[in-house]
Design a protein around this motif. Sequence first.
Motif, PDB file in Angstrom:
ATOM      1  N   LEU A 146      23.370 -30.413 -30.217  1.00  0.00           N
ATOM      2  CA  LEU A 146      22.470 -29.299 -30.508  1.00  0.00           C
ATOM      3  C   LEU A 146      22.436 -28.379 -29.300  1.00  0.00           C
ATOM      4  CD1 LEU A 146      20.117 -27.862 -32.107  1.00  0.00           C
ATOM      5  CD2 LEU A 146      18.553 -29.466 -30.973  1.00  0.00           C
ATOM      6  N   LEU A 147      22.615 -27.077 -29.542  1.00  0.00           N
ATOM      7  CA  LEU A 147      22.424 -26.090 -28.486  1.00  0.00           C
ATOM      8  C   LEU A 147      21.219 -25.232 -28.872  1.00  0.00           C
ATOM      9  CD1 LEU A 147      24.918 -24.107 -26.388  1.00  0.00           C
ATOM     10  CD2 LEU A 147      22.999 -22.898 -27.407  1.00  0.00           C
ATOM     11  N   VAL A 148      20.245 -25.170 -27.982  1.00  0.00           N
ATOM     12  CA  VAL A 148      19.067 -24.331 -28.186  1.00  0.00           C
ATOM     13  C   VAL A 148      19.169 -23.161 -27.207  1.00  0.00           C
ATOM     14  CG1 VAL A 148      16.559 -24.210 -28.211  1.00  0.00           C
ATOM     15  CG2 VAL A 148      17.710 -26.345 -28.851  1.00  0.00           C
ATOM     16  N   ALA A 149      19.218 -21.942 -27.739  1.00  0.00           N
ATOM     17  CA  ALA A 149      19.235 -20.735 -26.907  1.00  0.00           C
ATOM     18  C   ALA A 149      17.818 -20.201 -26.831  1.00  0.00           C
ATOM     19  CB  ALA A 149      20.176 -19.690 -27.498  1.00  0.00           C
ATOM     20  N   ALA A 195      32.477 -26.384 -32.147  1.00  0.00           N
ATOM     21  CA  ALA A 195      32.689 -27.801 -31.852  1.00  0.00           C
ATOM     22  C   ALA A 195      31.853 -28.708 -32.749  1.00  0.00           C
ATOM     23  CB  ALA A 195      32.373 -28.077 -30.379  1.00  0.00           C
ATOM     24  N   GLY A 196      31.052 -28.111 -33.636  1.00  0.00           N
ATOM     25  CA  GLY A 196      30.283 -28.908 -34.591  1.00  0.00           C
ATOM     26  C   GLY A 196      28.814 -29.061 -34.272  1.00  0.00           C
ATOM     27  N   ALA A 197      28.322 -28.382 -33.237  1.00  0.00           N
ATOM     28  CA  ALA A 197      26.912 -28.507 -32.868  1.00  0.00           C
ATOM     29  C   ALA A 197      26.030 -27.664 -33.779  1.00  0.00           C
ATOM     30  CB  ALA A 197      26.705 -28.081 -31.422  1.00  0.00           C
ATOM     31  N   ARG A 198      24.761 -28.051 -33.859  1.00  0.00           N
ATOM     32  CA  ARG A 198      23.751 -27.210 -34.489  1.00  0.00           C
ATOM     33  C   ARG A 198      23.293 -26.187 -33.446  1.00  0.00           C
ATOM     34  NH1 ARG A 198      20.449 -32.674 -36.109  1.00  0.00           N
ATOM     35  NH2 ARG A 198      22.246 -33.760 -36.989  1.00  0.00           N
ATOM     36  N   LEU A 199      22.868 -25.031 -33.930  1.00  0.00           N
ATOM     37  CA  LEU A 199      22.414 -23.960 -33.040  1.00  0.00           C
ATOM     38  C   LEU A 199      21.025 -23.512 -33.469  1.00  0.00           C
ATOM     39  CD1 LEU A 199      22.827 -21.747 -30.843  1.00  0.00           C
ATOM     40  CD2 LEU A 199      23.907 -20.349 -32.643  1.00  0.00           C
ATOM     41  N   VAL A 200      20.093 -23.481 -32.521  1.00  0.00           N
ATOM     42  CA  VAL A 200      18.747 -22.960 -32.748  1.00  0.00           C
ATOM     43  C   VAL A 200      18.496 -21.883 -31.705  1.00  0.00           C
ATOM     44  CG1 VAL A 200      16.282 -23.507 -32.703  1.00  0.00           C
ATOM     45  CG2 VAL A 200      17.898 -25.097 -33.762  1.00  0.00           C
ATOM     46  N   ILE A 201      17.967 -20.754 -32.149  1.00  0.00           N
ATOM     47  CA  ILE A 201      17.682 -19.632 -31.258  1.00  0.00           C
ATOM     48  C   ILE A 201      16.184 -19.376 -31.245  1.00  0.00           C
ATOM     49  CG2 ILE A 201      18.010 -17.149 -30.887  1.00  0.00           C
ATOM     50  CD1 ILE A 201      20.792 -17.458 -32.168  1.00  0.00           C
ATOM     51  N   ILE A 202      15.611 -19.384 -30.049  1.00  0.00           N
ATOM     52  CA  ILE A 202      14.194 -19.057 -29.875  1.00  0.00           C
ATOM     53  C   ILE A 202      14.142 -17.767 -29.059  1.00  0.00           C
ATOM     54  CG2 ILE A 202      11.946 -19.865 -29.091  1.00  0.00           C
ATOM     55  CD1 ILE A 202      13.097 -22.695 -28.970  1.00  0.00           C
ATOM     56  N   VAL A 208      32.547 -22.582 -12.985  1.00  0.00           N
ATOM     57  CA  VAL A 208      31.221 -22.694 -13.589  1.00  0.00           C
ATOM     58  C   VAL A 208      31.301 -22.426 -15.091  1.00  0.00           C
ATOM     59  CG1 VAL A 208      28.917 -21.660 -13.681  1.00  0.00           C
ATOM     60  CG2 VAL A 208      29.989 -22.134 -11.469  1.00  0.00           C
ATOM     61  N   LEU A 209      32.035 -21.389 -15.470  1.00  0.00           N
ATOM     62  CA  LEU A 209      32.145 -21.042 -16.889  1.00  0.00           C
ATOM     63  C   LEU A 209      32.874 -22.130 -17.673  1.00  0.00           C
ATOM     64  CD1 LEU A 209      31.593 -19.020 -19.113  1.00  0.00           C
ATOM     65  CD2 LEU A 209      33.688 -17.803 -18.447  1.00  0.00           C
ATOM     66  N   ASP A 210      33.933 -22.669 -17.110  1.00  0.00           N
ATOM     67  CA  ASP A 210      34.650 -23.762 -17.789  1.00  0.00           C
ATOM     68  C   ASP A 210      33.746 -24.975 -17.973  1.00  0.00           C
ATOM     69  OD1 ASP A 210      36.937 -22.250 -17.994  1.00  0.00           O
ATOM     70  OD2 ASP A 210      37.965 -23.187 -16.300  1.00  0.00           O
ATOM     71  N   HIS A 211      32.971 -25.278 -16.942  1.00  0.00           N
ATOM     72  CA  HIS A 211      32.035 -26.408 -17.018  1.00  0.00           C
ATOM     73  C   HIS A 211      31.008 -26.160 -18.121  1.00  0.00           C
ATOM     74  CE1 HIS A 211      29.220 -29.287 -14.585  1.00  0.00           C
ATOM     75  NE2 HIS A 211      29.618 -29.807 -15.727  1.00  0.00           N
ATOM     76  N   ALA A 212      30.485 -24.935 -18.182  1.00  0.00           N
ATOM     77  CA  ALA A 212      29.495 -24.595 -19.212  1.00  0.00           C
ATOM     78  C   ALA A 212      30.086 -24.737 -20.608  1.00  0.00           C
ATOM     79  CB  ALA A 212      28.991 -23.178 -18.989  1.00  0.00           C
ATOM     80  N   ARG A 213      31.311 -24.322 -20.779  1.00  0.00           N
ATOM     81  CA  ARG A 213      31.952 -24.436 -22.095  1.00  0.00           C
ATOM     82  C   ARG A 213      32.141 -25.893 -22.498  1.00  0.00           C
ATOM     83  NH1 ARG A 213      36.103 -19.552 -20.634  1.00  0.00           N
ATOM     84  NH2 ARG A 213      34.939 -17.851 -21.663  1.00  0.00           N
ATOM     85  N   ARG A 214      32.466 -26.743 -21.537  1.00  0.00           N
ATOM     86  CA  ARG A 214      32.614 -28.168 -21.851  1.00  0.00           C
ATOM     87  C   ARG A 214      31.278 -28.779 -22.262  1.00  0.00           C
ATOM     88  NH1 ARG A 214      35.876 -28.020 -17.215  1.00  0.00           N
ATOM     89  NH2 ARG A 214      34.277 -29.088 -15.967  1.00  0.00           N
ATOM     90  N   ILE A 215      30.215 -28.379 -21.566  1.00  0.00           N
ATOM     91  CA  ILE A 215      28.887 -28.893 -21.908  1.00  0.00           C
ATOM     92  C   ILE A 215      28.488 -28.427 -23.306  1.00  0.00           C
ATOM     93  CG2 ILE A 215      26.426 -28.709 -21.346  1.00  0.00           C
ATOM     94  CD1 ILE A 215      27.317 -28.551 -18.364  1.00  0.00           C
ATOM     95  N   ALA A 216      28.695 -27.156 -23.606  1.00  0.00           N
ATOM     96  CA  ALA A 216      28.345 -26.625 -24.926  1.00  0.00           C
ATOM     97  C   ALA A 216      29.125 -27.326 -26.024  1.00  0.00           C
ATOM     98  CB  ALA A 216      28.596 -25.115 -24.963  1.00  0.00           C
ATOM     99  N   ALA A 217      30.398 -27.578 -25.773  1.00  0.00           N
ATOM    100  CA  ALA A 217      31.245 -28.218 -26.792  1.00  0.00           C
ATOM    101  C   ALA A 217      30.888 -29.675 -27.009  1.00  0.00           C
ATOM    102  CB  ALA A 217      32.714 -28.088 -26.394  1.00  0.00           C
ATOM    103  N   ALA A 218      30.305 -30.320 -26.012  1.00  0.00           N
ATOM    104  CA  ALA A 218      29.956 -31.742 -26.126  1.00  0.00           C
ATOM    105  C   ALA A 218      28.572 -31.969 -26.722  1.00  0.00           C
ATOM    106  CB  ALA A 218      30.031 -32.402 -24.753  1.00  0.00           C
ATOM    107  N   ALA A 219      27.759 -30.907 -26.824  1.00  0.00           N
ATOM    108  CA  ALA A 219      26.381 -31.053 -27.296  1.00  0.00           C
ATOM    109  C   ALA A 219      26.331 -31.256 -28.805  1.00  0.00           C
ATOM    110  CB  ALA A 219      25.561 -29.829 -26.905  1.00  0.00           C
TER     111      ALA A 219
END
Length: 256
Positions: free
Chosen positions: A187-190, A210-217, A174-185
């Motif tokens: 934009l990541l919104v937390a 991985a080059g994504a933008r990060l927004v924290i709400i 599950v964690l490896d899958h999550a890391r792949r998804i985060a790296a492919a995004a």
Amino acid sequence: MVEAGEWTRGITRLAVLTGAGISTDSGVPDYRGPDGLWTRDPSAVEAFTYPRFMTDPAARARFWRTYAGHPAWRAAPNAAHRALAELQQSGTAVRVLTQNVDGLHQRAGLPARMVLELHGTIHEVRCTGCDIRTPTAATLARVHAGVADPRCDDCGAILKLAVVLFGEYLDDLVLDHARRIAAAAQLLVAVGSSLRVEPAASLCSVAVRAGARLVIINRDETPYDDLADEVVREPIGQALPRIVAALRDNRAALAA
């Protein structure tokens, strides 16, 4: 009110890391907030610690009593859950990486394959002996009938909700899958996460590297605020639908 910024432009692949704060508008309490479970009763943490759960029948009984009457069973998806489902339905590739165990993202309309439950789910019970999984309703019926410490009907071992307790490791796959998804995004919104529980919180840095933008709400400061392109402090039920609308509008403009 913070307007959705340039970081909403050109986004076709979105990852959303959600924590307890996204579900508080649905009546599901968070853990560390002013009205949180641990804030109101710090001793409750012990019943949610894996070594204590596995060795102490009284802790297990307290755990099951807590979840037998948990507000999550009566909760309905709120505006923030629905906004993410609507964004996915509009054609944006949305993947939700959730620390929550309430299943509200799926009830809002996100396909189950689009939701990765990092910390498990309250909707299944797992036997710690034979590893069989069963719907939670059957075990809760036993608890309501007076069985304080339910055991597996097949092998007699301890039953636990299929959630990750303190002291348990996340599933490596599950964690490896999550890391792949985060790296492919792009934009990541937390959303609604203290970003203090690892390794889930580290998905923010995975995405940024991985080059994504990060927004924290989030209502409060987090350890990852300095990495973010934008930090939004306003209520999630207002901020997230507005950001989702900007993402949807920008995608429509790209397609025009």
